[in-house]
Design a protein around this motif. Structure first.
Motif, PDB file in Angstrom:
ATOM      1  N   ALA A   9     -35.163 -10.120  66.515  1.00  0.00           N
ATOM      2  CA  ALA A   9     -34.050 -11.056  66.995  1.00  0.00           C
ATOM      3  C   ALA A   9     -33.602 -10.967  68.547  1.00  0.00           C
ATOM      4  O   ALA A   9     -33.543 -12.108  69.049  1.00  0.00           O
ATOM      5  CB  ALA A   9     -32.979 -10.805  65.956  1.00  0.00           C
ATOM      6  N   MET A  10     -33.413  -9.674  68.919  1.00  0.00           N
ATOM      7  CA  MET A  10     -33.061  -9.793  70.531  1.00  0.00           C
ATOM      8  C   MET A  10     -34.053 -10.427  71.300  1.00  0.00           C
ATOM      9  O   MET A  10     -33.581 -10.962  72.274  1.00  0.00           O
ATOM     10  CB  MET A  10     -32.897  -8.136  70.695  1.00  0.00           C
ATOM     11  N   LEU A  11     -35.440 -10.268  71.066  1.00  0.00           N
ATOM     12  CA  LEU A  11     -36.139 -10.624  72.021  1.00  0.00           C
ATOM     13  C   LEU A  11     -36.302 -12.350  71.966  1.00  0.00           C
ATOM     14  O   LEU A  11     -36.208 -12.848  73.138  1.00  0.00           O
ATOM     15  CB  LEU A  11     -37.538 -10.341  71.520  1.00  0.00           C
ATOM     16  N   VAL A  12     -35.836 -12.774  70.679  1.00  0.00           N
ATOM     17  CA  VAL A  12     -35.861 -14.391  70.729  1.00  0.00           C
ATOM     18  C   VAL A  12     -34.499 -14.658  71.410  1.00  0.00           C
ATOM     19  O   VAL A  12     -34.566 -15.853  72.235  1.00  0.00           O
ATOM     20  CB  VAL A  12     -35.955 -14.996  69.260  1.00  0.00           C
ATOM     21  N   GLU A  13     -33.604 -14.203  71.311  1.00  0.00           N
ATOM     22  CA  GLU A  13     -32.231 -14.375  71.902  1.00  0.00           C
ATOM     23  C   GLU A  13     -32.414 -14.200  73.456  1.00  0.00           C
ATOM     24  O   GLU A  13     -31.931 -14.861  74.062  1.00  0.00           O
ATOM     25  CB  GLU A  13     -31.044 -13.508  71.333  1.00  0.00           C
ATOM     26  N   SER A  14     -33.112 -13.208  73.730  1.00  0.00           N
ATOM     27  CA  SER A  14     -33.307 -13.006  75.341  1.00  0.00           C
ATOM     28  C   SER A  14     -33.974 -14.167  75.891  1.00  0.00           C
ATOM     29  O   SER A  14     -33.839 -14.444  77.080  1.00  0.00           O
ATOM     30  CB  SER A  14     -34.197 -11.580  75.539  1.00  0.00           C
ATOM     31  N   PHE A  15     -35.008 -14.643  75.176  1.00  0.00           N
ATOM     32  CA  PHE A  15     -35.702 -16.024  75.686  1.00  0.00           C
ATOM     33  C   PHE A  15     -34.748 -16.997  76.078  1.00  0.00           C
ATOM     34  O   PHE A  15     -34.617 -17.774  77.104  1.00  0.00           O
ATOM     35  CB  PHE A  15     -36.755 -16.535  74.742  1.00  0.00           C
ATOM     36  N   TRP A  16     -33.821 -17.453  74.796  1.00  0.00           N
ATOM     37  CA  TRP A  16     -32.792 -18.471  75.201  1.00  0.00           C
ATOM     38  C   TRP A  16     -31.850 -18.192  76.224  1.00  0.00           C
ATOM     39  O   TRP A  16     -31.317 -19.068  77.073  1.00  0.00           O
ATOM     40  CB  TRP A  16     -32.219 -18.691  73.856  1.00  0.00           C
ATOM     41  N   GLU A  17     -31.610 -16.837  76.297  1.00  0.00           N
ATOM     42  CA  GLU A  17     -30.620 -16.605  77.458  1.00  0.00           C
ATOM     43  C   GLU A  17     -31.080 -16.725  78.672  1.00  0.00           C
ATOM     44  O   GLU A  17     -30.568 -17.244  79.896  1.00  0.00           O
ATOM     45  CB  GLU A  17     -30.128 -15.040  77.322  1.00  0.00           C
ATOM     46  N   PHE A  18     -32.608 -16.460  78.880  1.00  0.00           N
ATOM     47  CA  PHE A  18     -33.454 -16.510  80.207  1.00  0.00           C
ATOM     48  C   PHE A  18     -33.379 -17.932  80.563  1.00  0.00           C
ATOM     49  O   PHE A  18     -33.291 -18.598  81.567  1.00  0.00           O
ATOM     50  CB  PHE A  18     -34.757 -15.901  80.034  1.00  0.00           C
ATOM     51  N   PHE A  19     -33.805 -18.657  79.546  1.00  0.00           N
ATOM     52  CA  PHE A  19     -33.956 -20.182  79.881  1.00  0.00           C
ATOM     53  C   PHE A  19     -32.588 -20.893  80.273  1.00  0.00           C
ATOM     54  O   PHE A  19     -32.780 -21.925  80.699  1.00  0.00           O
ATOM     55  CB  PHE A  19     -34.554 -20.976  78.376  1.00  0.00           C
ATOM     56  N   SER A  20     -31.513 -20.463  79.803  1.00  0.00           N
ATOM     57  CA  SER A  20     -30.165 -20.823  80.086  1.00  0.00           C
ATOM     58  C   SER A  20     -29.719 -20.205  81.096  1.00  0.00           C
ATOM     59  O   SER A  20     -28.496 -20.761  81.609  1.00  0.00           O
ATOM     60  CB  SER A  20     -29.080 -20.488  78.804  1.00  0.00           C
TER      61      SER A  20
END
Length: 202
Positions: A117-128
């Motif tokens: 869950a944290m890895l998927v969230e980190s992707f969106w945070e990076f993208f944003s």
């Protein structure tokens, strides 16, 4: 956009970023120089693991620094997902006479579910472009791998069956964390990009 979680994060990145922003680059130089810089900044960073892992993924052959960061997150996500399956198989075969091992495996299963869950969230945070949050999440994933590994050491003589998986998750998350910090530094300071510095030396 959460539907992107059902397939490769790299595919999401390529779909969401305009093609003009993803340049064909001298990938070997970019990967080598990036892994070298990360290794110089950390005593635990594994240069050989970094180069081998990133060069094995074809998309990195035509990716910029941001693309390589996403690849690292994708590799960590694949590792964590595969490890969940491994743990479930181990639990199915675990002897009832070893409750300590079963408890550790169940703890690790929960930890790895959190890591995914944290890895998927980190992707969106990076993208944003919320790099600081992405860094916190990736650091937490590294801690997850360490916590799983340490759980087995609480009992003297107990084997840790997930040593390789934990090490891989730790190292892959460390790669993603370091590259995210490099991208963040360039965005904040307005310095020439990592790729631009490489090209200036040619």
């Amino acid at each position: 956009m959460e539907h992107c979680c059902s397939f490769s994060l790299v595919c999401c990145f390529l779909f969401l970023i305009p093609p003009a922003t993803i340049e064909a680059t001298p990938f070997i130089d970019l990967i080598n120089s990036t892994c070298t810089q990360c290794a110089q900044n950390s005593a635990v960073f594994n240069y050989d693991f970094c180069v081998t892992s990133l060069q094995a993924v074809p998309i990195t052959h035509a990716a910029n620094l941001e693309g390589i960061a996403v690849v690292a997150v994708e590799l960590a996500l694949q590792n964590a997902t595969a490890t969940v399956s491994t743990i479930e198989e181990m639990l199915a075969c675990a002897a009832a006479s070893d409750p300590f091992a079963v408890r550790c495996l169940r703890d690790c299963l929960e930890l790895y579910a959190d890591a995914i869950a944290m890895l998927v969230e980190s992707f969106w945070e990076f993208f944003s472009r919320r790099f600081s949050t992405a860094n916190i999440l990736l650091s937490a994933v590294m801690e997850t791998a360490s916590t799983c590994q340490e759980g087995f050491t609480e009992k003297e003589g107990e084997m840790a069956p997930l040593t390789e998986e934990n090490d891989n998750l730790f190292q892959l998350s460390d790669i993603a964390l370091c590259i995210t910090k490099l991208v963040s530094r360039e965005q904040i300071s307005g310095e020439p990009s990592h790729l631009e510095r490489i090209m200036e030396k040619k």
